[in-house]
Each structure stands twice: as structure tokens, then as C-alpha cells.
Design a protein around this motif. Structure first.
Motif, mmCIF file in Angstrom:
data_model
loop_
_atom_site.group_PDB
_atom_site.id
_atom_site.type_symbol
_atom_site.label_atom_id
_atom_site.label_comp_id
_atom_site.label_asym_id
_atom_site.label_seq_id
_atom_site.Cartn_x
_atom_site.Cartn_y
_atom_site.Cartn_z
ATOM 1 N N GLY A 63 9.139 9.950 -6.018
ATOM 2 C CA GLY A 63 8.854 10.641 -4.769
ATOM 3 C C GLY A 63 9.532 11.996 -4.662
ATOM 4 O O GLY A 63 9.777 12.674 -5.654
ATOM 5 N N MET A 64 9.853 12.376 -3.444
ATOM 6 C CA MET A 64 10.470 13.670 -3.181
ATOM 7 C C MET A 64 11.895 13.716 -3.715
ATOM 8 O O MET A 64 12.653 12.753 -3.588
ATOM 9 C CB MET A 64 10.475 13.934 -1.672
ATOM 10 N N PHE A 82 1.895 17.489 -0.721
ATOM 11 C CA PHE A 82 2.968 16.992 -1.577
ATOM 12 C C PHE A 82 2.519 16.919 -3.037
ATOM 13 O O PHE A 82 1.425 16.460 -3.352
ATOM 14 C CB PHE A 82 3.418 15.606 -1.123
ATOM 15 N N VAL A 86 -1.842 15.649 -3.124
ATOM 16 C CA VAL A 86 -2.275 14.564 -2.238
ATOM 17 C C VAL A 86 -3.319 14.975 -1.205
ATOM 18 O O VAL A 86 -4.157 14.159 -0.804
ATOM 19 C CB VAL A 86 -1.070 13.903 -1.511
ATOM 20 N N GLY A 105 6.683 9.270 -2.230
ATOM 21 C CA GLY A 105 5.650 10.221 -2.615
ATOM 22 C C GLY A 105 5.024 9.913 -3.954
ATOM 23 O O GLY A 105 3.870 10.277 -4.214
ATOM 24 N N GLU A 108 2.285 7.715 -3.228
ATOM 25 C CA GLU A 108 1.235 8.502 -2.585
ATOM 26 C C GLU A 108 0.473 9.357 -3.598
ATOM 27 O O GLU A 108 -0.735 9.572 -3.457
ATOM 28 C CB GLU A 108 1.847 9.334 -1.463
ATOM 29 N N LEU A 109 1.157 9.826 -4.643
ATOM 30 C CA LEU A 109 0.444 10.495 -5.730
ATOM 31 C C LEU A 109 -0.520 9.528 -6.411
ATOM 32 O O LEU A 109 -1.665 9.877 -6.709
ATOM 33 C CB LEU A 109 1.433 11.047 -6.755
ATOM 34 N N ILE A 126 6.558 2.452 -0.295
ATOM 35 C CA ILE A 126 6.781 3.615 0.573
ATOM 36 C C ILE A 126 7.956 3.283 1.496
ATOM 37 O O ILE A 126 7.775 2.852 2.626
ATOM 38 C CB ILE A 126 5.519 4.015 1.376
ATOM 39 N N GLU A 128 10.000 5.130 3.119
ATOM 40 C CA GLU A 128 10.448 6.247 3.952
ATOM 41 C C GLU A 128 11.136 5.794 5.232
ATOM 42 O O GLU A 128 12.091 6.441 5.701
ATOM 43 C CB GLU A 128 9.260 7.163 4.288
ATOM 44 N N ALA A 135 6.027 8.288 5.703
ATOM 45 C CA ALA A 135 5.225 8.509 4.490
ATOM 46 C C ALA A 135 4.028 9.385 4.847
ATOM 47 O O ALA A 135 2.935 8.890 5.104
ATOM 48 C CB ALA A 135 4.775 7.180 3.902
ATOM 49 N N ALA A 137 2.502 11.799 3.049
ATOM 50 C CA ALA A 137 1.739 12.400 1.952
ATOM 51 C C ALA A 137 0.501 11.572 1.623
ATOM 52 O O ALA A 137 0.070 11.509 0.481
ATOM 53 C CB ALA A 137 2.622 12.561 0.716
#
Length: 254
Positions: A63-64, A82, A86, A105, A108-109, A126, A128, A135, A137
Motif C-alpha cells: 500500500g501507501m 493512487f 486505480v 492500497g 486496491e491496485l 484493507i 486502513e 480505503a 483508492a
């Protein structure tokens, strides 16, 4: 392109590899731009029919990059969101080849891809909410279209992970691979796509994706206001600091 994103092109297939294994392929600004550039090249070449997105070193993407976030750096690309992906996935089919974790993330990708090939030991999540974040993204928009509503809600609200085996059972994962074989199996799937007529493949992807995800643009716009409040909060920074300092967060609700 940068050395944080590697590309390989041939046989109608583009392989895009996130190459930051030392930080579990976390996405910073440079890497997001690298992914966007790789996708642009994939899209712009008539000899490429299908793409594969994967991560180096046994992890898909965590992720990030939270340390970059604390420095005020956003891993975004204008118009793409992102990871440079995304909010505007390629018009050509994209396969996520997942080993290890696809987290935050990173998940999410993977959800931005059209197909997912994953190792049996891979895990998706996720988390987050555990970091005082949302989340934003695409995960909250795409999960309920991929998994049963109640399961998607459980994953989102608890921040707990989903195994690749369970993901396959519920239709999230197309192909389950043996550990270390996700990219090879993704290539095999990609070759079955790439042997078909390129224009027909692209048009077919666009119609199916449009039918399943036509509200994505509206969804991103609708969630922006709610997410902005969270990202500006003290809790968001506390979540990132607690993660970096390997301690439990102290939430304040503001």
C-alpha cells in the motif's frame, strides 16, 4: 520509468513489476509515476494485448508508503489516483499476479485489475481503519461488486485480511497458484488472451468493465468529502506514526 518500476514486453504481454522489496513494495510518489508511465507505454503499443502487474521479492504491494505520507508526500498521479492506476485502469486487460500480501492500497491496485492470479499463501486486506484512515483508492467501491456484500463490509470494517483460498472461493481470485508461481500462471492466462484479436479483446474488456463498474467515477467523487475529513485528522497522523513506531495507536476521535 524508474528503477522502482520494472517492465518487460514481449509475446503481446506487458509485465509491470513494482520493485521496492525493501519496503514490501509500498508506493511513494516516484513509484506511482513509474506505474503510470508503464501503463502509458502498455496502452500506446499496438503489439501489446494484455498486461500483468506484480511485485518483486515475494510481496505484491503493502500500500501507501506511510513514511512518505508523514513527509507530506502523496503517492498519487493526477487523473489516475493512487499508484497511478486505480482511478483510470488501462483500456486493455490487466492481470494482478499476487504473491504474499496485497495490503491497503496494494489490495486496491489488485482490485483495479480485471483478473487476479494469486498464490495459495497470498493474503488481501484493507486495514486502513486500523490506521485512522479510509480505503479511498477504490477498495470500498469495488469490493461490494466483487464479493458478497456482508463479506465486503466485514473486511472493510474490521480491517482483517482475506486469504487467497477464500478469495478464490468467493470469486475474487481467478486462478490459485502454488507459492512462487503466480507470475508464471498469470503469463499462461495472459497468453490465452493475447492469442485473440487485439481490438476485439480491448472492446470486450471495456464493455464488461463498463457494465460492472460504471458507477466508479461517481463513487470516487461521492467519497471525496468524507475521506478528506479523515485524512486531515490527528488520528490519521497518529495511525501512521504508531505503525512506523511499532506501537498501538492512541485514537482521539479528531
Amino acid at each position: 520509468m524508474t528503477d522502482t518500476v520494472l517492465t518487460e514486453f514481449g509475446d503481446g504481454i506487458a509485465v509491470i513489476t513494482i520493485n521496492r522489496p525493501e519496503v514490501r513494495n509500498a508506493i511513494d510518489r516516484v513509484t506511482a509515476r513509474g506505474i503510470a508511465a508503464a501503463v502509458d507505454e502498455f496502452e500506446g503499443r499496438s503489439d501489446l494485448v494484455v498486461g500483468i502487474l506484480t511485485g518483486a521479492g515475494g510481496t505484491f504491494c503493502s500500500g501507501m508508503d506511510l513514511e512518505a505520507f508523514l513527509r507530506g508526500e502523496a503517492p498519487l498521479v493526477r487523473g489516475r489516483g493512487f499508484g497511478g492506476l486505480v482511478e483510470r485502469p488501462p483500456t486493455k486487460p490487466l492481470i494482478a499476479a499476487v504473491e504474499g500480501w496485497a495490503l491497503a492500497g496494494g489490495f486496491e491496485l489488485a482490485l483495479s485489475a480485471d483478473l487476479i492470479v494469486a498464490s495459495r499463501t497470498a493474503r488481501f486486506g484493507i486495514p486502513e481503519v486500523k490506521r485512522g484512515l479510509v480505503a479511498a483508492a477504490g477498495g470500498l467501491l469495488r469490493l461490494p461488486k466483487t464479493l458478497p456484500y456482508q463479506l465486503a463490509m466485514q473486511i472493510a470494517l474490521t480491517g482483517e485480511p482475506l486469504s487467497a483460498v477464500d478469495g478464490h472461493r468467493y470469486g475474487l481470485v481467478n486462478v490459485l497458484s502454488e507459492p512462487g508461481a503466480a507470475v508464471a500462471d498469470a503469463r499462461e492466462l495472459a497468453m490465452r488472451i493475447a492469442c485473440n484479436a487485439p481490438l476485439a479483446v480491448e472492446a470486450t474488456k471495456q464493455i464488461v468493465a463498463g457494465a460492472a463498474r460504471w458507477v466508479d467515477a461517481e463513487g470516487f467523487a461521492a467519497q471525496e468529502q468524507a475521506v478528506a475529513k479523515v485524512l486531515a485528522s490527528q488520528d490519521a497522523r497518529e495511525g501512521a506514526r504508531a505503525f512506523a513506531e511499532k506501537r498501538a495507536p492512541r485514537w482521539q476521535g479528531r
